[in-house]
Design a protein around this motif. Structure first.
Motif, PDB file in Angstrom:
ATOM      1  N   ASN A 333       0.718  -1.222   0.011  1.00  0.00           N
ATOM      2  CA  ASN A 333      -0.083   0.016  -0.052  1.00  0.00           C
ATOM      3  C   ASN A 333       0.832   1.289  -0.080  1.00  0.00           C
ATOM      4  O   ASN A 333       0.434   2.371   0.027  1.00  0.00           O
ATOM      5  CB  ASN A 333      -0.954   0.037   1.365  1.00  0.00           C
ATOM      6  N   THR A 364       1.386   0.744  -6.049  1.00  0.00           N
ATOM      7  CA  THR A 364       0.405   0.448  -5.535  1.00  0.00           C
ATOM      8  C   THR A 364      -0.469  -0.226  -6.271  1.00  0.00           C
ATOM      9  O   THR A 364      -1.188   0.676  -7.198  1.00  0.00           O
ATOM     10  CB  THR A 364      -0.186   1.468  -4.482  1.00  0.00           C
ATOM     11  N   ARG A 365      -0.894  -1.332  -6.420  1.00  0.00           N
ATOM     12  CA  ARG A 365      -1.881  -1.857  -7.686  1.00  0.00           C
ATOM     13  C   ARG A 365      -3.220  -1.176  -7.101  1.00  0.00           C
ATOM     14  O   ARG A 365      -3.940  -1.021  -8.379  1.00  0.00           O
ATOM     15  CB  ARG A 365      -1.955  -3.412  -7.313  1.00  0.00           C
ATOM     16  N   ASP A 366      -3.822  -1.043  -6.375  1.00  0.00           N
ATOM     17  CA  ASP A 366      -5.186  -0.670  -5.872  1.00  0.00           C
ATOM     18  C   ASP A 366      -5.166   0.667  -5.233  1.00  0.00           C
ATOM     19  O   ASP A 366      -4.789   0.736  -4.188  1.00  0.00           O
ATOM     20  CB  ASP A 366      -5.777  -1.605  -5.154  1.00  0.00           C
ATOM     21  N   LEU A 367      -5.321   1.910  -5.979  1.00  0.00           N
ATOM     22  CA  LEU A 367      -5.075   3.163  -5.403  1.00  0.00           C
ATOM     23  C   LEU A 367      -6.333   3.379  -4.270  1.00  0.00           C
ATOM     24  O   LEU A 367      -6.033   4.255  -3.515  1.00  0.00           O
ATOM     25  CB  LEU A 367      -5.415   4.301  -6.512  1.00  0.00           C
ATOM     26  N   ALA A 368      -7.290   2.704  -4.282  1.00  0.00           N
ATOM     27  CA  ALA A 368      -8.141   2.552  -3.192  1.00  0.00           C
ATOM     28  C   ALA A 368      -7.597   2.130  -1.946  1.00  0.00           C
ATOM     29  O   ALA A 368      -8.287   2.470  -0.599  1.00  0.00           O
ATOM     30  CB  ALA A 368      -9.527   1.789  -3.481  1.00  0.00           C
ATOM     31  N   ALA A 369      -6.709   1.362  -1.858  1.00  0.00           N
ATOM     32  CA  ALA A 369      -5.889   0.569  -0.734  1.00  0.00           C
ATOM     33  C   ALA A 369      -4.907   1.242  -0.290  1.00  0.00           C
ATOM     34  O   ALA A 369      -4.028   1.043   0.509  1.00  0.00           O
ATOM     35  CB  ALA A 369      -5.648  -0.874  -0.994  1.00  0.00           C
ATOM     36  N   ASP A 397      -7.608  11.288  -8.891  1.00  0.00           N
ATOM     37  CA  ASP A 397      -7.362   9.647  -9.106  1.00  0.00           C
ATOM     38  C   ASP A 397      -7.717   9.295  -7.808  1.00  0.00           C
ATOM     39  O   ASP A 397      -8.413   8.024  -7.742  1.00  0.00           O
ATOM     40  CB  ASP A 397      -6.188   9.215  -9.501  1.00  0.00           C
ATOM     41  N   HIS A 398      -7.120   9.651  -6.677  1.00  0.00           N
ATOM     42  CA  HIS A 398      -7.695   9.070  -5.173  1.00  0.00           C
ATOM     43  C   HIS A 398      -9.072   9.178  -5.129  1.00  0.00           C
ATOM     44  O   HIS A 398      -9.616   8.112  -4.659  1.00  0.00           O
ATOM     45  CB  HIS A 398      -6.943   9.842  -4.317  1.00  0.00           C
ATOM     46  N   ALA A 401     -10.887   6.658  -7.088  1.00  0.00           N
ATOM     47  CA  ALA A 401     -10.586   4.752  -6.565  1.00  0.00           C
ATOM     48  C   ALA A 401     -11.408   4.895  -5.316  1.00  0.00           C
ATOM     49  O   ALA A 401     -11.708   3.875  -4.982  1.00  0.00           O
ATOM     50  CB  ALA A 401      -9.046   4.622  -6.217  1.00  0.00           C
ATOM     51  N   ARG A 402     -11.509   6.125  -4.532  1.00  0.00           N
ATOM     52  CA  ARG A 402     -11.880   5.991  -2.904  1.00  0.00           C
ATOM     53  C   ARG A 402     -13.031   7.079  -2.801  1.00  0.00           C
ATOM     54  O   ARG A 402     -12.477   8.097  -2.318  1.00  0.00           O
ATOM     55  CB  ARG A 402     -10.919   5.900  -2.157  1.00  0.00           C
TER      56      ARG A 402
END
Length: 560
Positions: A333, A364-369, A397-398, A401-402
């Motif tokens: 992360n 970081t593969r998943d920007l939500a994480a 972008d963040h 993703a979230r």
């Protein structure tokens, strides 16, 4: 004056307001007060029976010890407050009690000094036969004095044996303090060995004692930390013995590394190898670093190996080695990348720090994480480098993703700084509306869209969003509060609906929420020019809820 440091003010300062006030409630729980010359002990009955002691004449001021869990952490607890307040209540007699204690001690000393040797021996033998702990302490001192290392080790094994205290192989909380008190006798034995010129033997025995205590640690409920304190004292005794004995540096270095990386949990007898720097000298420290590097290369992801390498590298100022340790096990992360960036910043290598942080984002593969602190760090760096568009792009972008209220706020603020607030806001709200449309039936906590509109103070759009997508009660309440001045009729409907289910519930928290709604309802009626309608509503509510005395009291206090 014997109570020079003992005042209500000093007790409050040491304990804090919360513990001081709670201590007042324990005055009746204080028993067995014993006044000595400069100290006072007692028992305070709380969840358990706790032994408390106040030192009245310490140069640093009032000092207290209590064996309750909070007190064992080094805090001045409510039980100590209760004893202090008890003493203040008898402050007039305290000087006399201390003088009497001093006189008794002097009398005892004079009597013991005058006893013939045979009588004194008889007295000691009598006490030894009645007090097992005293017997073991004296046996240890005798074995140390005659150089009987085998006897010393046997006695220490007895002291650290959990058998007499364990049920089904485990020492429960109720017996853990007694076991810790017995185990502490091992420290006295080590001190005696050093004093008798047997420091090298003390080093060997201390290591064995720490091993035995660590083995026992898994079978003892050490919730109050008593066993941990014994472990700290054993570690201190080992260091003192090493300083006196000056063991071979490379051998000591190897033992320190083995202890730090060993299979046994060393949290009970935790040792920092760097505390031994003065004993190890340059030769030993070089060996310590070499052994630590070897261990780390063999297990780069081992927590103990990484911790030891990190400590050694930081002390020597070797930033590149610190980074290598972190880089060997990067979190997915980006949190480790951020730690590395922090180390580089502290070393004045800001450009490298930025590259590591950006690498963390890419990897970081998943920007939500992603670790949100990494995003915050990069946006701050971009802002300070006059790169507002990069900060907006990252926040955008963040957010995508979230999608939360916080990420929306952060995007809005970044866009404001980059003079593109309106465009970014419209695009973000479009995404939130799409989310609300897709999840119209499944909201838990209400749509983020409504939170965003409320945070923007866009009340008209927020009302429309509630009609289109619904809302959680907390959102309805927030919307009514913001709209009350301009749309009192709409707000009134919300408040009445939220109040209705509360009238069917009980509890002081419920009553406080209901009264807060009633105050808002009254304000709406005032704005609408219908105060009589509120009076009728409140009277009907009082009639229906008259059995709820706490609610009636709250309504009276607020003139409802």
């Amino acid at each position: 004056m014997v109570t020079g440091h003992l005042t209500e003010a000093s007790l409050r300062t040491l304990a804090g307001d919360r513990s001081f006030e709670r201590g007042r409630g324990y005055l009746d729980a204080v028993s067995g007060v014993e006044v000595g010359d400069g100290w006072v002990t007692a028992t305070v009955h709380g969840t358990e029976r706790y032994a408390v002691e106040l030192a009245l004449d310490d140069p640093d001021g009032l000092i207290g010890e209590c064996d309750c869990p909070y007190g064992l952490e080094g805090n001045f607890c409510k039980h100590l407050v209760a004893l202090g307040l008890t003493l203040l209540a008898q402050r007039e007699s305290l000087p006399r009690q201390r003088e009497e204690a001093r006189s008794r001690m002097q009398d005892l000393d004079a009597w013991l000094s005058a006893l013939p040797k045979d009588d004194l021996l008889a007295l000691v033998r009598e006490q030894v036969s009645e007090d097992r702990q005293l017997r073991r302490r004296l046996e240890l001192r005798a074995a140390s004095a005659r150089g009987d290392l085998t006897g010393v080790r046997a006695r220490i094994r007895e002291l650290l044996d959990i058998g007499p205290f364990a049920q089904y192989g485990y020492v429960e909380y109720a017996d853990a303090r007694a076991y810790a008190d017995q185990a502490a006798g091992a420290v006295s034995a080590l001190d005696a060995l050093v004093r008798s010129g047997r420091a090298a033997d003390a080093v060997t025995v201390a290591r064995e004692a720490m091993r035995l205590l660590a083995e026992a640690g898994d079978s003892v409920d050490d919730s109050d930390g008593g066993l941990g304190q014994v472990g700290e004292r054993l570690a201190d005794a080992h260091l003192a013995a090493c300083r006196a004995a000056r063991p071979e540096p490379e051998e000591l270095a190897r033992w320190l590394v083995d202890h730090a990386l060993g299979e046994l949990d060393d949290s009970v007898t935790e040792i920092d190898p760097l505390d031994y720097e003065d004993v190890l000298g340059e030769q030993g420290m070089a060996a310590l670093r070499e052994l630590a590097v070897e261990a780390w290369r063999g297990n780069r992801r081992g927590w103990a190996e990484k911790s030891l390498m990190e400590r050694l590298a930081k002390v020597s100022g070797d930033v590149d080695t610190v980074i290598a340790v972190y880089a060997s096990d990067l979190a997915p992360n980006g949190s480790t990348h951020l730690v590395i960036a922090g180390e580089l910043d502290a070393a004045g290598r800001a450009d490298e720090a930025l590259r590591w942080a950006e690498r963390g984002l890419r990897e970081t593969r998943d920007l939500a994480a992603v670790d949100t602190a990494l995003v915050d760090y990069l946006c701050d760096r971009y802002a300070r480098a006059a790169r507002p568009s990069d900060a907006v792009a990252l926040r955008r972008d963040h957010f995508r993703a979230r999608r939360t209220l916080l990420t929306y706020q952060q995007l809005r603020d970044a866009a404001q700084a980059a003079d593109c607030r309106q465009a970014e806001r419209e695009a973000a709200l479009t995404l939130l509306r799409a989310d609300a449309e897709q999840q119209r039936e499944g909201w838990y906590g209400g749509p983020v869209l409504l939170d965003a509109l409320l945070d923007d103070e866009d009340i008209d759009a927020a009302w429309q969003a509630t009609a289109d997508f619904g809302a959680a009660d907390r959102q309805w309440l927030a919307l009514a509060d913001k709209a009350r001045a301009d749309r009192p009729a709409d707000a009134l409907g919300v408040y009445l609906r939220l109040a209705e289910p509360l009238t069917q519930q009980t509890g002081n928290t419920v009553y406080e929420r209901l009264v807060a709604l009633l105050l808002s309802i009254r304000d709406c009626h005032r704005r609408l020019g219908t105060p009589d309608e509120f009076s009728a509503y409140a009277d009907a509510l009082r009639t229906a809820q008259r059995r709820k005395r706490n609610l009636m009291r709250l309504m009276d206090e607020h003139g409802l």
